[in-house]
Write a protein that holds these residues in place. Structure first.
Motif, mmCIF file in Angstrom:
data_model
loop_
_atom_site.group_PDB
_atom_site.id
_atom_site.type_symbol
_atom_site.label_atom_id
_atom_site.label_comp_id
_atom_site.label_asym_id
_atom_site.label_seq_id
_atom_site.Cartn_x
_atom_site.Cartn_y
_atom_site.Cartn_z
ATOM 1 N N ALA A 694 0.844 -1.202 0.000
ATOM 2 C CA ALA A 694 0.000 0.000 0.000
ATOM 3 C C ALA A 694 0.878 1.252 0.000
ATOM 4 C CB ALA A 694 -0.935 -0.016 1.212
ATOM 5 N N ARG A 695 1.949 1.230 0.807
ATOM 6 C CA ARG A 695 2.830 2.404 0.837
ATOM 7 C C ARG A 695 3.628 2.539 -0.459
ATOM 8 N NH1 ARG A 695 7.562 2.499 2.990
ATOM 9 N NH2 ARG A 695 7.244 0.604 4.199
ATOM 10 N N TRP A 696 4.009 1.433 -1.054
ATOM 11 C CA TRP A 696 4.775 1.483 -2.310
ATOM 12 C C TRP A 696 3.920 2.029 -3.449
ATOM 13 C CZ3 TRP A 696 7.521 -3.964 -2.171
ATOM 14 C CH2 TRP A 696 8.463 -3.968 -1.127
ATOM 15 N N LYS A 697 2.596 1.730 -3.406
ATOM 16 C CA LYS A 697 1.709 2.234 -4.462
ATOM 17 C C LYS A 697 1.603 3.754 -4.388
ATOM 18 C CE LYS A 697 -1.694 -0.623 -3.509
ATOM 19 N NZ LYS A 697 -3.021 -1.302 -3.578
ATOM 20 N N GLU A 698 1.617 4.298 -3.160
ATOM 21 C CA GLU A 698 1.615 5.753 -3.023
ATOM 22 C C GLU A 698 2.938 6.339 -3.514
ATOM 23 O OE1 GLU A 698 0.862 6.634 1.022
ATOM 24 O OE2 GLU A 698 -1.174 5.763 1.030
ATOM 25 N N GLN A 699 4.021 5.603 -3.261
ATOM 26 C CA GLN A 699 5.354 6.069 -3.669
ATOM 27 C C GLN A 699 5.527 5.991 -5.180
ATOM 28 O OE1 GLN A 699 8.402 3.997 -1.490
ATOM 29 N NE2 GLN A 699 10.062 4.758 -2.783
ATOM 30 N N GLU A 700 4.948 4.956 -5.829
ATOM 31 C CA GLU A 700 5.106 4.757 -7.282
ATOM 32 C C GLU A 700 3.759 4.287 -7.828
ATOM 33 O OE1 GLU A 700 7.485 5.197 -10.520
ATOM 34 O OE2 GLU A 700 8.383 5.165 -8.538
ATOM 35 N N PRO A 701 2.825 5.225 -8.130
ATOM 36 C CA PRO A 701 1.470 4.828 -8.561
ATOM 37 C C PRO A 701 1.467 3.944 -9.806
ATOM 38 C CG PRO A 701 1.566 7.172 -8.032
ATOM 39 C CD PRO A 701 2.970 6.684 -8.035
ATOM 40 N N GLY A 702 2.478 4.036 -10.650
ATOM 41 C CA GLY A 702 2.483 3.288 -11.904
ATOM 42 C C GLY A 702 2.558 1.787 -11.733
ATOM 43 N N ILE A 703 2.964 1.321 -10.574
ATOM 44 C CA ILE A 703 3.104 -0.126 -10.372
ATOM 45 C C ILE A 703 1.963 -0.690 -9.531
ATOM 46 C CG2 ILE A 703 5.619 -0.010 -10.585
ATOM 47 C CD1 ILE A 703 5.812 -0.222 -7.554
ATOM 48 N N SER A 704 0.928 0.106 -9.299
ATOM 49 C CA SER A 704 -0.170 -0.309 -8.410
ATOM 50 C C SER A 704 -0.840 -1.580 -8.893
ATOM 51 C CB SER A 704 -1.206 0.810 -8.288
ATOM 52 O OG SER A 704 -0.613 1.960 -7.723
ATOM 53 N N ALA A 705 -1.182 -1.641 -10.180
ATOM 54 C CA ALA A 705 -1.914 -2.802 -10.695
ATOM 55 C C ALA A 705 -1.084 -4.077 -10.558
ATOM 56 C CB ALA A 705 -2.284 -2.566 -12.162
ATOM 57 N N VAL A 706 0.208 -3.994 -10.811
ATOM 58 C CA VAL A 706 1.066 -5.176 -10.724
ATOM 59 C C VAL A 706 1.189 -5.633 -9.269
ATOM 60 C CG1 VAL A 706 3.365 -6.089 -11.219
ATOM 61 C CG2 VAL A 706 2.337 -4.419 -12.756
ATOM 62 N N LEU A 707 1.337 -4.660 -8.355
ATOM 63 C CA LEU A 707 1.448 -5.021 -6.939
ATOM 64 C C LEU A 707 0.169 -5.664 -6.421
ATOM 65 C CD1 LEU A 707 3.350 -1.943 -5.441
ATOM 66 C CD2 LEU A 707 4.241 -4.246 -5.820
ATOM 67 N N ASP A 708 -0.991 -5.146 -6.847
ATOM 68 C CA ASP A 708 -2.267 -5.727 -6.405
ATOM 69 C C ASP A 708 -2.394 -7.173 -6.877
ATOM 70 O OD1 ASP A 708 -2.995 -3.418 -5.129
ATOM 71 O OD2 ASP A 708 -4.155 -2.618 -6.821
ATOM 72 N N ARG A 709 -2.045 -7.427 -8.149
ATOM 73 C CA ARG A 709 -2.159 -8.792 -8.684
ATOM 74 C C ARG A 709 -1.171 -9.731 -7.977
ATOM 75 N NH1 ARG A 709 -3.443 -11.175 -13.719
ATOM 76 N NH2 ARG A 709 -3.707 -13.404 -13.240
ATOM 77 N N LEU A 710 0.042 -9.234 -7.724
ATOM 78 C CA LEU A 710 1.041 -10.071 -7.063
ATOM 79 C C LEU A 710 0.618 -10.389 -5.630
ATOM 80 C CD1 LEU A 710 3.839 -11.427 -7.118
ATOM 81 C CD2 LEU A 710 4.825 -9.241 -6.410
ATOM 82 N N LEU A 711 0.031 -9.371 -4.926
ATOM 83 C CA LEU A 711 -0.424 -9.597 -3.557
ATOM 84 C C LEU A 711 -1.536 -10.637 -3.514
ATOM 85 C CD1 LEU A 711 -0.269 -8.764 -0.564
ATOM 86 C CD2 LEU A 711 -1.988 -6.995 -1.072
ATOM 87 N N ARG A 712 -2.418 -10.586 -4.514
ATOM 88 C CA ARG A 712 -3.524 -11.551 -4.560
ATOM 89 C C ARG A 712 -2.991 -12.976 -4.736
ATOM 90 N NH1 ARG A 712 -6.341 -8.827 -7.696
ATOM 91 N NH2 ARG A 712 -5.825 -9.747 -9.723
ATOM 92 N N GLU A 713 -2.037 -13.142 -5.605
ATOM 93 C CA GLU A 713 -1.468 -14.478 -5.829
ATOM 94 C C GLU A 713 -0.702 -14.951 -4.593
ATOM 95 O OE1 GLU A 713 -2.161 -16.270 -8.340
ATOM 96 O OE2 GLU A 713 -3.135 -14.732 -9.579
ATOM 97 N N PHE A 714 -0.001 -14.031 -3.939
ATOM 98 C CA PHE A 714 0.763 -14.392 -2.745
ATOM 99 C C PHE A 714 -0.159 -14.871 -1.626
ATOM 100 C CE2 PHE A 714 2.250 -12.973 1.454
ATOM 101 C CZ PHE A 714 3.408 -13.731 1.578
ATOM 102 N N GLU A 715 -1.254 -14.136 -1.385
ATOM 103 C CA GLU A 715 -2.169 -14.501 -0.305
ATOM 104 C C GLU A 715 -2.869 -15.815 -0.597
ATOM 105 O OE1 GLU A 715 -4.571 -11.024 -0.014
ATOM 106 O OE2 GLU A 715 -3.206 -10.036 1.416
ATOM 107 N N GLN A 716 -3.192 -16.064 -1.889
ATOM 108 C CA GLN A 716 -3.829 -17.335 -2.221
ATOM 109 C C GLN A 716 -2.856 -18.493 -1.999
ATOM 110 O OE1 GLN A 716 -5.660 -17.505 -6.081
ATOM 111 N NE2 GLN A 716 -5.952 -19.720 -6.001
ATOM 112 N N ALA A 717 -1.558 -18.275 -2.405
ATOM 113 C CA ALA A 717 -0.568 -19.332 -2.219
ATOM 114 C C ALA A 717 -0.295 -19.577 -0.739
ATOM 115 C CB ALA A 717 0.733 -18.952 -2.933
ATOM 116 N N SER A 718 -0.418 -18.528 0.109
ATOM 117 C CA SER A 718 -0.087 -18.660 1.529
ATOM 118 C C SER A 718 -1.228 -19.224 2.355
ATOM 119 C CB SER A 718 0.329 -17.295 2.099
ATOM 120 O OG SER A 718 1.449 -16.790 1.410
ATOM 121 N N TYR A 719 -2.475 -18.820 2.045
ATOM 122 C CA TYR A 719 -3.571 -19.118 2.968
ATOM 123 C C TYR A 719 -4.690 -19.969 2.371
ATOM 124 C CZ TYR A 719 -1.205 -15.032 4.893
ATOM 125 O OH TYR A 719 -0.252 -14.153 5.346
#
Length: 755
Positions: A694-719
């Protein structure tokens, strides 16, 4: 618009100038022996000066002015420093006028080189023109290499290297102009691009270095014509001794010399270069292949070998009679012999000091008609048969015309070496008593570093014979064979020391003398022997068509050779061959039912050694360094592209089982997070991944979509209890690559990213 285009290919202009300068310097290297040294320096300075100015960001009118001033000043400095011109008066007009007087033979060459450089730079703008230019240069070098005494394969290699670099640069320039967006993306990863180019060049180097040297299947027409021309000679002209080359002018080992190969008469000053002479010497009918032995030498002077007059010999006057048996001393008690007959027929009118034959002759019979007796001197210790001339049966006129026998037969006892026995014999077993000092002679001023090198090379040898095998292998593998060594490298006054540490290239005299002296430095008696290599036999098909010619060995002046003989106590004198491309024909008793001589290198291979390729002439240490460097680049490239497989393979070894797709996804995400932290995206130790993203998206808005998709895959793989699929794992990898490209600008190197 024009200025923008200039900016786009300014980098290409720099590389084009570099490649053209590299090719131009190959021609300067070729012409160096032909020009005055002042001319070579002037041309070199001129080309480097205009190349440096050409890459400066200066508009054309000013650039030409700067070039003219810099080149004229460069001419003045070179002419003054080399002493070709002494300035007087003001620079303009007196000194300019004085320099103009040296237009010939100095300045006009550099002026011509300047004009050619500028024309090539302006005309070679497309792939076709560059290819034609490279083909012309390579063709010219290969023709000059084939039809002159110059060896230009190194120049060809550098030209090919520059050509590949130029074509690669041209390809990227065209890509830049045609696909500017793609170029901008490629430009954002300069190190990766450079690494891939290096890997390609390294693969080419590895293939080139690893390819074996293969003799040509067919002889080119020019060589065949030259050999035919030489072979058809009458033999009236004497073959000059190779040792006389020491008095000839040497120019980087590529000089045109009138000295030709042949049986040396004067060995007091070894060295220099020579041309191969293929005029015939003799034919030898023999059941086994042999070195045709002539004389030996034992007193080394530091420059060569002393004359016979300075060496004591126990001569026995010998008159050839019906039996022709030579007085013979005791043979080596632990070595058997094979007795063979050898018939020698001379093919020229030369008068030689000895009669030739295999080691060691036991009898001789003259076969010339009308000759019943002749005077000879036999040295039983050295096994030399010196020719003194006819004694009867011929008229004085006939003796004058026939000073040397045209045909004679010798019986030789060829030693059959018990290899395993002599290889296992210790120093005390071989030399139990006081040694013969005359074959251990070493000058007082003999360099210590030669002794140290001999000890270092043979340190692993347990016995004298084993040490000599190591010494022989070292000389064969670490020094270059050439008939025109580069004498400009020599700094040492001692012949052996200069060869081993300075020149590092040469022919048989260099290798055999070094073998003898290094063996002596280790306490092994040794002597230097000269004569002829075995020569060549006709092909079986030719013998079938012309059986009257037989299978006799045909020996010519190019087969003149020298080698070493080492003494091993009760096993006698054993030949050692340190010269690359030659193999001493030796009988060993452990061979199969009928002993056969060790195969000698075919004559075609020997001749090819005289014209070595680039890899043959390079110092072996240099070849090894280049090979290891190229191999390291290729290995690094492979490791880089397989880094993910290696990374997860390491964890598989630690866990003792394969990782699941979900485990791989979690580990890959954490690896991506670590790389993001190194690029300035901070993360505290108590933050969750969601909070950090969330903080990185504020720091670099251009990578928001990629970070959201990566976070979704990470949480699914973890939980998530659902299995993580292979397609999802590939999505995580692709998201990591996207983040890598999008955040690379944070570590971009400004100089490399400019157009």
């Amino acid at each position: 618009m024009k200025r923008a285009v200039n900016r786009q290919y300014s980098w290409y202009r720099i590389f084009a100038v570099l490649w053209l300068l590299l090719i131009g310097m190959q021609w300067v290297d070729y012409t160096e022996p032909l020009w005055f040294s002042e001319t070579t320096t002037l041309v070199t300075v001129t080309l480097i000066t205009i190349a440096l100015i050409e890459v400066l960001p200066v508009t054309p009118p000013w650039k030409w002015s700067v070039k003219m001033i810099a080149v004229v000043l460069g001419w003045r400095v070179v002419l003054v420093v080399t002493g070709a011109y002494v300035p007087s008066g003001p620079f303009f007009p007196d000194q300019l006028h004085g320099m103009a007087l040296h237009f010939v033979p100095y300045i006009w060459f550099s002026l011509g080189a300047w004009v050619l450089f500028e024309l090539a730079l302006e005309l070679l703008t497309g792939k076709r023109s560059v290819l034609l230019f490279l083909a012309g240069n390579i063709l010219a070098f290969t023709i000059l290499d084939s039809f002159t005494s110059y060896y230009l394969w190194q120049n060809v290699a550098w030209t090919v290297f520059a050509g590949l670099g130029w074509l690669a640069s041209l390809h990227f320039r065209n890509f830049q102009l045609k696909y500017p967006l793609g170029w901008r993306r490629m430009r954002s990863q300069p190190l990766k691009l450079a690494f891939n180019i290096l890997a390609i060049f390294a693969c080419i180097l590895l293939i080139g270095i690893s390819m074996p040297t293969v003799s040509p299947v067919l002889t080119d027409p020019y060589t065949a014509w030259k050999n035919r021309e030489s072979a058809s000679g009458t033999g009236d002209s004497a073959a000059l001794p190779a040792a006389a080359a020491a008095n000839a002018p040497a120019d980087r080992g590529r000089d045109r010399l009138d000295v030709q190969s042949g049986y040396s008469r004067d060995d007091r000053e070894l060295g220099g270069g020579f041309e191969f002479n293929y005029t015939p010497v003799m034919s030898v009918e023999s059941p086994v292949r042999s070195y045709w032995r002539g004389e030996t030498r034992r007193n080394y002077t530091g420059e060569g070998w002393s004359d016979l007059g300075q060496e004591e010999r126990d001569y026995e006057l010998f008159h050839e009679n019906s039996t022709g048996t030579l007085p013979f001393k005791e043979r080596a008690p632990k070595t058997e012999v094979m007795r063979v007959e050898q018939t020698i027929t001379m093919q020229n009118e030369e008068v030689y000091p000895v009669l030739f034959g295999g080691y060691a002759m036991t009898s001789v019979e003259l076969l010339d008609e009308g000759i019943f007796s002749a005077n000879m001197q036999w040295t039983a210790k050295e096994k030399e048969l010196f020719w003194l001339g006819m004694s009867q049966a011929l008229s004085s006129q006939e003796q004058t015309n026939r000073l040397y026998p045209r045909k004679y037969k010798v019986v030789a006892d060829i030693p059959v070496i018990p290899l395993e026995e002599v290889r296992g014999a210790t120093y005390e077993e071989l030399y139990p008593g006081k040694q013969d000092k005359e074959y251990l002679q070493i000058p007082n001023e003999f360099p210590d570093r030669v002794r140290e090198l001999a000890q270092q090379v043979t340190a692993e040898g347990a016995t004298p014979y084993a040490k000599m095998e190591l010494l022989q292998a070292y000389l064969r593998q670490n020094y270059e064979y050439t008939n025109k060594p580069d004498l400009t490298r020599k700094k040492s006054k001692d012949f052996v020391d200069g060869f081993l540490f300075d020149i590092k290239q040469g022919y048989c005299d260099y290798f055999s003398t070094s073998m003898v002296m290094m063996a002596r430095s280790l306490g092994v008696p040794a002597r230097w022997v000269k004569g002829y290599a075995p020569g060549s036999q006709p092909e079986p098909e030719l013998v079938q068509r012309n059986p009257e010619n037989g299978m006799a060995y045909r020996v010519n002046n190019a087969d003149a050779h020298s080698w070493a003989e080492l003494y091993f106590g009760d096993y006698g004198w054993i030949p050692f061959e340190a010269t690359p491309g030659f193999d001493a024909p030796i009988l060993y008793d452990e061979e199969e039912d009928v002993p056969a001589l060790a195969e000698a290198t075919p004559p075609e291979e020997t001749v090819s050694q005289a014209n070595p390729g680039l890899m043959d002439r390079l110092d072996p240490a240099t070849v090894r360094t280049v090979f290891l460097l190229a191999l390291a680049i290729v290995v690094a490239w492979v490791v880089y592209h397989l880094r993910s497989a290696i990374y997860y393979g390491f964890f598989r070894l630690r866990l003792g089982r394969p990782l699941t797709m979900s485990e791989k996804a979690v580990m890959e995400t954490l690896r991506i997070v670590g790389k993001m932290k190194r690029r300035g995206f901070e993360r505290s130790g108590d933050e969750t991944l969601r909070e950090s993203f969330a903080r990185w998206k504020e720091q670099e808005p251009g990578i928001s979509a990629v970070l959201d998709r990566l976070l979704r895959e990470f949480e699914q793989a973890s939980y998530s209890p659902q299995a993580f699929s292979v397609s999802q794992w590939k999505i995580v990898l692709e998201l990591g690559h996207k983040l890598d490209r999008m955040t690379r600008k944070r570590v971009r190197i400004p100089f490399l990213s400019q157009s």
